[in-house]
Design an enzyme around this catalytic site. Structure first.
Site, PDB file in Angstrom:
ATOM      1  N   ARG A 183     -10.233 -11.482   2.207  1.00  0.00           N
ATOM      2  CA  ARG A 183     -11.107 -12.538   1.695  1.00  0.00           C
ATOM      3  C   ARG A 183     -10.430 -13.911   1.798  1.00  0.00           C
ATOM      4  O   ARG A 183     -11.110 -14.928   1.855  1.00  0.00           O
ATOM      5  CB  ARG A 183     -11.540 -12.197   0.266  1.00  0.00           C
ATOM      6  CG  ARG A 183     -10.408 -12.063  -0.705  1.00  0.00           C
ATOM      7  CD  ARG A 183     -10.817 -11.323  -1.975  1.00  0.00           C
ATOM      8  NE  ARG A 183     -10.895  -9.865  -1.761  1.00  0.00           N
ATOM      9  CZ  ARG A 183     -11.259  -8.988  -2.691  1.00  0.00           C
ATOM     10  NH1 ARG A 183     -11.614  -9.412  -3.884  1.00  0.00           N
ATOM     11  NH2 ARG A 183     -11.303  -7.693  -2.429  1.00  0.00           N
ATOM     12  N   ASP A 216      -7.452  -3.103  10.792  1.00  0.00           N
ATOM     13  CA  ASP A 216      -7.929  -4.132   9.857  1.00  0.00           C
ATOM     14  C   ASP A 216      -8.339  -5.437  10.550  1.00  0.00           C
ATOM     15  O   ASP A 216      -8.651  -6.422   9.891  1.00  0.00           O
ATOM     16  CB  ASP A 216      -6.852  -4.376   8.791  1.00  0.00           C
ATOM     17  CG  ASP A 216      -7.426  -4.768   7.436  1.00  0.00           C
ATOM     18  OD1 ASP A 216      -8.622  -4.508   7.206  1.00  0.00           O
ATOM     19  OD2 ASP A 216      -6.679  -5.331   6.621  1.00  0.00           O
ATOM     20  N   GLU A 231      -6.205  -9.573   0.913  1.00  0.00           N
ATOM     21  CA  GLU A 231      -5.885 -10.662   1.844  1.00  0.00           C
ATOM     22  C   GLU A 231      -7.045 -11.021   2.747  1.00  0.00           C
ATOM     23  O   GLU A 231      -7.143 -12.145   3.222  1.00  0.00           O
ATOM     24  CB  GLU A 231      -4.659 -10.271   2.695  1.00  0.00           C
ATOM     25  CG  GLU A 231      -4.950  -9.443   3.969  1.00  0.00           C
ATOM     26  CD  GLU A 231      -5.542  -8.075   3.674  1.00  0.00           C
ATOM     27  OE1 GLU A 231      -5.430  -7.615   2.529  1.00  0.00           O
ATOM     28  OE2 GLU A 231      -6.142  -7.465   4.587  1.00  0.00           O
ATOM     29  N   ASP A 267      -2.837  -7.677  -1.538  1.00  0.00           N
ATOM     30  CA  ASP A 267      -3.578  -6.727  -0.702  1.00  0.00           C
ATOM     31  C   ASP A 267      -5.056  -7.130  -0.578  1.00  0.00           C
ATOM     32  O   ASP A 267      -5.774  -6.592   0.257  1.00  0.00           O
ATOM     33  CB  ASP A 267      -3.438  -5.314  -1.281  1.00  0.00           C
ATOM     34  CG  ASP A 267      -3.796  -4.231  -0.275  1.00  0.00           C
ATOM     35  OD1 ASP A 267      -3.945  -4.566   0.917  1.00  0.00           O
ATOM     36  OD2 ASP A 267      -3.922  -3.066  -0.689  1.00  0.00           O
ATOM     37  N   LYS A 277       0.839  -1.196   0.000  1.00  0.00           N
ATOM     38  CA  LYS A 277       0.000   0.000   0.000  1.00  0.00           C
ATOM     39  C   LYS A 277       0.880   1.254   0.000  1.00  0.00           C
ATOM     40  O   LYS A 277       2.012   1.201   0.487  1.00  0.00           O
ATOM     41  CB  LYS A 277      -0.849   0.037   1.276  1.00  0.00           C
ATOM     42  CG  LYS A 277      -1.957  -0.976   1.343  1.00  0.00           C
ATOM     43  CD  LYS A 277      -2.772  -0.775   2.618  1.00  0.00           C
ATOM     44  CE  LYS A 277      -3.884  -1.802   2.714  1.00  0.00           C
ATOM     45  NZ  LYS A 277      -4.924  -1.644   1.701  1.00  0.00           N
TER      46      LYS A 277
HETATM   47  N1  BES Z   1      -8.015  -3.675   4.527  1.00  0.00           N
HETATM   48  C1  BES Z   1      -8.212  -3.306   3.176  1.00  0.00           C
HETATM   49  C2  BES Z   1      -9.537  -2.571   2.967  1.00  0.00           C
HETATM   50  C3  BES Z   1      -9.672  -1.217   3.635  1.00  0.00           C
HETATM   51  C4  BES Z   1      -9.381  -0.068   2.936  1.00  0.00           C
HETATM   52  C5  BES Z   1     -10.131  -1.123   4.922  1.00  0.00           C
HETATM   53  C6  BES Z   1      -9.537   1.162   3.549  1.00  0.00           C
HETATM   54  C7  BES Z   1     -10.286   0.105   5.542  1.00  0.00           C
HETATM   55  C8  BES Z   1      -9.989   1.253   4.846  1.00  0.00           C
HETATM   56  C9  BES Z   1      -8.220  -4.542   2.283  1.00  0.00           C
HETATM   57  O1  BES Z   1      -7.419  -5.590   2.702  1.00  0.00           O
HETATM   58  C10 BES Z   1      -7.712  -4.142   0.941  1.00  0.00           C
HETATM   59  O2  BES Z   1      -6.587  -3.750   0.868  1.00  0.00           O
HETATM   60  N2  BES Z   1      -8.570  -4.251  -0.067  1.00  0.00           N
HETATM   61  C11 BES Z   1      -8.195  -3.905  -1.397  1.00  0.00           C
HETATM   62  C12 BES Z   1      -8.757  -4.943  -2.322  1.00  0.00           C
HETATM   63  C13 BES Z   1      -8.311  -4.795  -3.750  1.00  0.00           C
HETATM   64  C14 BES Z   1      -6.838  -5.115  -3.876  1.00  0.00           C
HETATM   65  C15 BES Z   1      -9.132  -5.716  -4.609  1.00  0.00           C
HETATM   66  C16 BES Z   1      -8.800  -2.533  -1.693  1.00  0.00           C
HETATM   67  O3  BES Z   1      -9.930  -2.292  -1.305  1.00  0.00           O
HETATM   68  O4  BES Z   1      -8.111  -1.731  -2.313  1.00  0.00           O
HETATM   69 ZN    ZN Z   2      -7.070  -5.719   4.709  1.00  0.00          ZN
HETATM   70 MN    MN Z   3      -5.410  -5.423   2.061  1.00  0.00          MN
END
Ligand code: BES
Ligand code: ZN
Ligand code: MN
Length: 509
Positions: free
Chosen positions: A353, A290, A351, A349, A279
């Protein structure tokens, strides 16, 4: 790590003289023609004088307004506080949530005082319970890692509620519930607020045991060896990049009399760097939150056990730290998940799911009546529904009652569809599924992925299931409001407890 101070709540019939207090809080509503002083225990003369001066004081009655006036001798209070309750609903009636927020906001903003008396209007014992719940949540603070107070004020310690229902026989159980819910919400917040230096998979599992002490629940912890041996490929795959090994924690409440069986699965990523699909630095610190889903399901089951509800409730906490390293999983790796399905990890990222899939399969093997999973799963949730509204997806038989429970509890959730065309987007060239798919509507894509792991019940049909995405509402990086502090909010604990109560009420009738 799991210590939270609790406020002392008491309820008495209104008599200003009998209750010396630091502050007496009175409500002001946002009427159509300006601020309206609400029903209060002052003498008619004083009330009239205050009502006349509301406009000049600059008060509108909007939610979160808190204005201090010198105490009236008759009020036995050092200060008199005027608290906004917002616009009343039909017939001038205040909703339970308006009372909950006003009480929470006042108690939060009056930090530094020891005893506060809330004299907000109450039309039922349920209104009194809402005020108590708001006060319990409004008194939250997280100071564990401060060496000095640094001018920060201590939260209010004692809350006295004035009400004509003080002697009502229905009140005491409702107040016990409010105190328990407040405790569960605050414990959830503290786990979320805990820095990743202190909260990591092993210490999270320890905290789960610690919080369970004294309650009739059984806690089982899978360490990395057992996870590996039993084939929890999703949890292990995500945890591989970290020196701190993953855990699966099962918290079971199984009373002898139970008329329903509910499984709750929570995402417990104690820190999400994104892994190799790393990220950006900006805001990455928020990813300590998270693990909010796991904290929510843990504290929900503990609250249900504390209330002694006749339901079997099991929480599955899917805990790992998502780090990049030479040992981390790579984009294009293929994992064999618990239960045998294979997943191509195209983005490390995505992760959440992966760990949740293992948890959902494990939960399914016990044939619960319903599975509800809670996760800070996607940034797309924030795009779709904003900071404060959780998305709920899945079987109509669960999402409908969840929405109704959230409305009753005073929390914001909104049902989203699972359009069939999304399924093809998570096809993989090499494995059963890919962990990413259609980007647009990504909250729903993630849910469609999770749905693939929901098992069949004894009737051969898919177990009724709902997924709640709390990416936005679980963490407040804006200003505090109502009973909601900065950082961890503890959202959806109240909705889930209300859901279970509603299921029980429906099975009894
Ligand atoms: N933990 C994040 C989602 C998140 C984002 C939670 C902002 C709280 C605030 C999750 O693990 C993630 O990184 N999701 C990605 C998925 C994508 C790679 C398909 C996302 O939402 O960008
Ligand atoms: Zn996450
Ligand atoms: Mn993530």
């Amino acid at each position: 790590m799991v210590k939270n101070t609790e406020i002392k709540l008491s309820v008495i019939a209104r008599d200003v003289k009998k209750s010396p207090t630091d502050a007496l809080v009175i409500g002001v509503a946002q009427g159509p023609d300006g601020p309206v002083l609400l029903d209060n225990p002052l003498t008619a003369k004083s009330a009239e004088a205050i009502a006349e001066s509301l406009k000049v004081l600059g008060l509108t009655g909007a939610a979160d307004q808190v204005h201090r006036l010198p105490g009236l001798p008759e009020a036995g209070a050092a200060v008199l506080v005027l608290a906004g309750v917002g616009k009343p609903g039909a017939g001038g009636r205040l909703t339970e949530e308006a009372l909950r927020r006003a009480a929470g906001s006042a108690i939060r903003q009056l930090a530094g005082l020891t005893t506060v008396t809330l004299a907000l209007p109450t039309a039922s014992p349920a209104d009194v319970a809402a005020i108590a719940e708001g006060a319990a949540m409004g008194s939250y603070s997280f100071t564990e890692h401060r060496s000095e107070a640094n001018g920060r004020k201590e939260p209010v310690k004692n809350v006295v509620i004035f009400t004509d229902f003080a002697a009502d026989k229905d009140l005491q159980p409702l107040l016990n519930r409010s105190a328990l819910i407040g405790k569960a919400v605050n414990a959830t917040r503290s786990l979320v607020n805990q820095p990743p230096s202190h909260l990591f998979p092993e210490s999270f599992a320890d905290a789960a045991k610690e919080l369970s002490k004294g309650l009739p629940v059984k806690v089982t912890v899978w360490d990395e060896k057992r996870l590996e041996k039993e084939g929890f490929g999703g949890i292990m795959g995500v945890g591989k990049g970290s020196t701190r090994q993953p855990r699966l924690v099962k918290v079971e409440y199984a009373p002898s009399k139970a008329s329903a069986k509910i499984a709750l699965v929570g995402k417990g990523i104690t820190f999400d760097t994104g892994g190799i699909s790393i990220k950006p630095a900006l805001g990455m610190g928020d990813m300590k939150s998270d693990m909010a889903g796991a904290a929510v399901v843990l504290n929900t089951v503990l609250a249900i056990a504390g209330l002694g509800l006749p339901v079997k409730a099991t929480a599955w906490l899917c805990i790992a730290e998502n780090m990049p390293s030479g040992a981390a999983q790579r984009p294009a790796d293929v994992l064999t998940m618990f239960g045998g399905k294979t997943v191509e990890v195209l983005n490390t990222d995505a992760e959440g799911r992966l760990v949740m899939a293992d948890g959902i399969v494990a939960a399914s093997q016990e044939y619960p009546d319903a599975i509800i999973d809670v996760a800070t799963l996607t940034g797309a949730q924030l795009i779709a529904l904003g900071n404060r509204t959780a998305g709920v997806m899945g079987s109509d038989s669960v999402t409908g009652p969840l929405k109704a429970a959230a409305d009753r509890a005073g929390e914001l959730v909104w049902p989203m569809p699972l359009p069939e065309e999304l399924r093809a987007s998570i096809d993989s060239e090499v494995a059963d599924l890919a962990n990413i798919g259609e980007r647009h509507g990504g909250m729903m894509t993630a849910a469609v992925f999770l749905r693939e792991f929901v098992g069949k019940g004894k009737d051969g049909e898919q177990i009724p299931w709902a997924h709640i995405d709390i990416a936005g509402p679980s963490f407040n990086n804006g200003s505090p409001y109502g009973y909601t502090p900065k950082q961890g909010t503890g959202c959806t604990v109240r909705t889930l407890v209300a859901y279970v109560e509603d299921v029980l009420a429906a099975s009894a009738s």
